[in-house]
Scaffold this motif. Structure first.
Motif, PDB file in Angstrom:
ATOM      1  N   PHE A   1       0.835  -1.196   0.000  1.00 43.77           N
ATOM      2  CA  PHE A   1       0.000   0.000   0.000  1.00 43.77           C
ATOM      3  C   PHE A   1       0.878   1.257   0.000  1.00 43.77           C
ATOM      4  O   PHE A   1       0.583   2.222  -0.702  1.00 43.77           O
ATOM      5  CB  PHE A   1      -0.935  -0.022   1.215  1.00 43.77           C
ATOM      6  CG  PHE A   1      -1.903   1.124   1.237  1.00 43.77           C
ATOM      7  CD1 PHE A   1      -2.949   1.183   0.307  1.00 43.77           C
ATOM      8  CD2 PHE A   1      -1.767   2.153   2.156  1.00 43.77           C
ATOM      9  CE1 PHE A   1      -3.837   2.239   0.331  1.00 43.77           C
ATOM     10  CE2 PHE A   1      -2.645   3.207   2.170  1.00 43.77           C
ATOM     11  CZ  PHE A   1      -3.696   3.262   1.257  1.00 43.77           C
ATOM     12  N   GLU A   2       1.935   1.234   0.766  1.00 42.19           N
ATOM     13  CA  GLU A   2       2.861   2.370   0.803  1.00 42.19           C
ATOM     14  C   GLU A   2       3.521   2.568  -0.554  1.00 42.19           C
ATOM     15  O   GLU A   2       3.699   3.700  -1.021  1.00 42.19           O
ATOM     16  CB  GLU A   2       3.933   2.157   1.873  1.00 42.19           C
ATOM     17  CG  GLU A   2       3.407   2.243   3.284  1.00 42.19           C
ATOM     18  CD  GLU A   2       4.488   1.906   4.317  1.00 42.19           C
ATOM     19  OE1 GLU A   2       5.673   1.789   3.955  1.00 42.19           O
ATOM     20  OE2 GLU A   2       4.126   1.752   5.484  1.00 42.19           O
ATOM     21  N   VAL A   3       3.877   1.482  -1.197  1.00 41.25           N
ATOM     22  CA  VAL A   3       4.506   1.552  -2.516  1.00 41.25           C
ATOM     23  C   VAL A   3       3.522   2.156  -3.516  1.00 41.25           C
ATOM     24  O   VAL A   3       3.884   3.002  -4.341  1.00 41.25           O
ATOM     25  CB  VAL A   3       4.980   0.151  -2.971  1.00 41.25           C
ATOM     26  CG1 VAL A   3       5.446   0.177  -4.416  1.00 41.25           C
ATOM     27  CG2 VAL A   3       6.081  -0.365  -2.060  1.00 41.25           C
ATOM     28  N   LEU A   4       2.264   1.747  -3.431  1.00 43.24           N
ATOM     29  CA  LEU A   4       1.237   2.298  -4.317  1.00 43.24           C
ATOM     30  C   LEU A   4       1.048   3.797  -4.070  1.00 43.24           C
ATOM     31  O   LEU A   4       0.869   4.573  -5.018  1.00 43.24           O
ATOM     32  CB  LEU A   4      -0.087   1.555  -4.142  1.00 43.24           C
ATOM     33  CG  LEU A   4      -0.166   0.173  -4.782  1.00 43.24           C
ATOM     34  CD1 LEU A   4      -1.495  -0.507  -4.442  1.00 43.24           C
ATOM     35  CD2 LEU A   4       0.004   0.270  -6.287  1.00 43.24           C
ATOM     36  N   GLU A   5       1.061   4.196  -2.815  1.00 43.72           N
ATOM     37  CA  GLU A   5       0.928   5.619  -2.496  1.00 43.72           C
ATOM     38  C   GLU A   5       2.109   6.416  -3.057  1.00 43.72           C
ATOM     39  O   GLU A   5       1.937   7.501  -3.597  1.00 43.72           O
ATOM     40  CB  GLU A   5       0.816   5.827  -0.975  1.00 43.72           C
ATOM     41  CG  GLU A   5      -0.532   5.482  -0.416  1.00 43.72           C
ATOM     42  CD  GLU A   5      -0.609   5.742   1.083  1.00 43.72           C
ATOM     43  OE1 GLU A   5       0.453   5.838   1.751  1.00 43.72           O
ATOM     44  OE2 GLU A   5      -1.735   5.830   1.594  1.00 43.72           O
ATOM     45  N   GLN A   6       3.293   5.869  -2.925  1.00 41.70           N
ATOM     46  CA  GLN A   6       4.480   6.539  -3.468  1.00 41.70           C
ATOM     47  C   GLN A   6       4.396   6.626  -4.989  1.00 41.70           C
ATOM     48  O   GLN A   6       4.714   7.652  -5.583  1.00 41.70           O
ATOM     49  CB  GLN A   6       5.751   5.795  -3.057  1.00 41.70           C
ATOM     50  CG  GLN A   6       6.065   5.902  -1.585  1.00 41.70           C
ATOM     51  CD  GLN A   6       7.267   5.044  -1.191  1.00 41.70           C
ATOM     52  OE1 GLN A   6       7.755   4.239  -1.989  1.00 41.70           O
ATOM     53  NE2 GLN A   6       7.719   5.189   0.050  1.00 41.70           N
ATOM     54  N   LEU A   7       3.954   5.536  -5.608  1.00 43.21           N
ATOM     55  CA  LEU A   7       3.810   5.527  -7.059  1.00 43.21           C
ATOM     56  C   LEU A   7       2.761   6.547  -7.495  1.00 43.21           C
ATOM     57  O   LEU A   7       2.963   7.281  -8.469  1.00 43.21           O
ATOM     58  CB  LEU A   7       3.425   4.124  -7.536  1.00 43.21           C
ATOM     59  CG  LEU A   7       3.228   3.955  -9.038  1.00 43.21           C
ATOM     60  CD1 LEU A   7       4.523   4.300  -9.780  1.00 43.21           C
ATOM     61  CD2 LEU A   7       2.794   2.530  -9.353  1.00 43.21           C
ATOM     62  N   GLU A   8       1.659   6.610  -6.759  1.00 48.15           N
ATOM     63  CA  GLU A   8       0.603   7.576  -7.073  1.00 48.15           C
ATOM     64  C   GLU A   8       1.132   9.004  -6.943  1.00 48.15           C
ATOM     65  O   GLU A   8       0.849   9.860  -7.793  1.00 48.15           O
ATOM     66  CB  GLU A   8      -0.596   7.377  -6.141  1.00 48.15           C
ATOM     67  CG  GLU A   8      -1.755   8.306  -6.456  1.00 48.15           C
ATOM     68  CD  GLU A   8      -2.933   8.113  -5.507  1.00 48.15           C
ATOM     69  OE1 GLU A   8      -3.957   8.763  -5.754  1.00 48.15           O
ATOM     70  OE2 GLU A   8      -2.831   7.340  -4.535  1.00 48.15           O
ATOM     71  N   ALA A   9       1.910   9.269  -5.925  1.00 46.35           N
ATOM     72  CA  ALA A   9       2.486  10.595  -5.737  1.00 46.35           C
ATOM     73  C   ALA A   9       3.429  10.942  -6.884  1.00 46.35           C
ATOM     74  O   ALA A   9       3.421  12.070  -7.401  1.00 46.35           O
ATOM     75  CB  ALA A   9       3.214  10.673  -4.397  1.00 46.35           C
ATOM     76  N   LYS A  10       4.219   9.974  -7.298  1.00 48.73           N
ATOM     77  CA  LYS A  10       5.142  10.212  -8.415  1.00 48.73           C
ATOM     78  C   LYS A  10       4.381  10.447  -9.714  1.00 48.73           C
ATOM     79  O   LYS A  10       4.745  11.315 -10.508  1.00 48.73           O
ATOM     80  CB  LYS A  10       6.111   9.038  -8.563  1.00 48.73           C
ATOM     81  CG  LYS A  10       7.149   8.997  -7.469  1.00 48.73           C
ATOM     82  CD  LYS A  10       8.118   7.859  -7.667  1.00 48.73           C
ATOM     83  CE  LYS A  10       9.147   7.846  -6.550  1.00 48.73           C
ATOM     84  NZ  LYS A  10      10.135   6.790  -6.714  1.00 48.73           N
ATOM     85  N   VAL A  11       3.329   9.689  -9.928  1.00 45.24           N
ATOM     86  CA  VAL A  11       2.512   9.872 -11.129  1.00 45.24           C
ATOM     87  C   VAL A  11       1.871  11.259 -11.112  1.00 45.24           C
ATOM     88  O   VAL A  11       1.849  11.960 -12.133  1.00 45.24           O
ATOM     89  CB  VAL A  11       1.448   8.761 -11.255  1.00 45.24           C
ATOM     90  CG1 VAL A  11       0.421   9.102 -12.322  1.00 45.24           C
ATOM     91  CG2 VAL A  11       2.114   7.431 -11.552  1.00 45.24           C
TER      92      VAL A  11
END
Length: 80
Positions: free
Chosen positions: A3-13
């Motif tokens: 979930f943290e990885v997805l949040e980081q990916l979403e922030a980068k996107v």
């Protein structure tokens, strides 16, 4: 953790999307500036051509006056 990885990916996107939007706006501004500069360049070219033509007319007129003056001076020499 994923979930943290997805949040980081979403922030980068989201950062990438924001950056792209800003770059697109900058591109549009640069296009407008380019058009304005092209217009100014055309106007300057036109003004330069007009000035060159006026300069040539004045040179021709100056030459004509010189010929007239030479002619008059030649006549004065004949009188003396």
């Amino acid at each position: 953790m994923s979930f943290e990885v997805l949040e980081q990916l979403e922030a980068k996107v989201q950062t990438a999307v924001d950056t792209i939007a800003l770059l697109q706006m900058e591109v549009e501004e640069l296009k407008e500036q380019k058009e304005q500069l092209a217009s100014e360049a055309n106007e300057l070219r036109s003004n330069r051509e007009e000035l060159e033509q006026a300069n040539q007319r004045m040179r021709d007129e100056h030459g004509a006056w010189q010929e007239r003056i030479r002619g008059l001076l030649g006549k004065m020499d004949e009188v003396e």
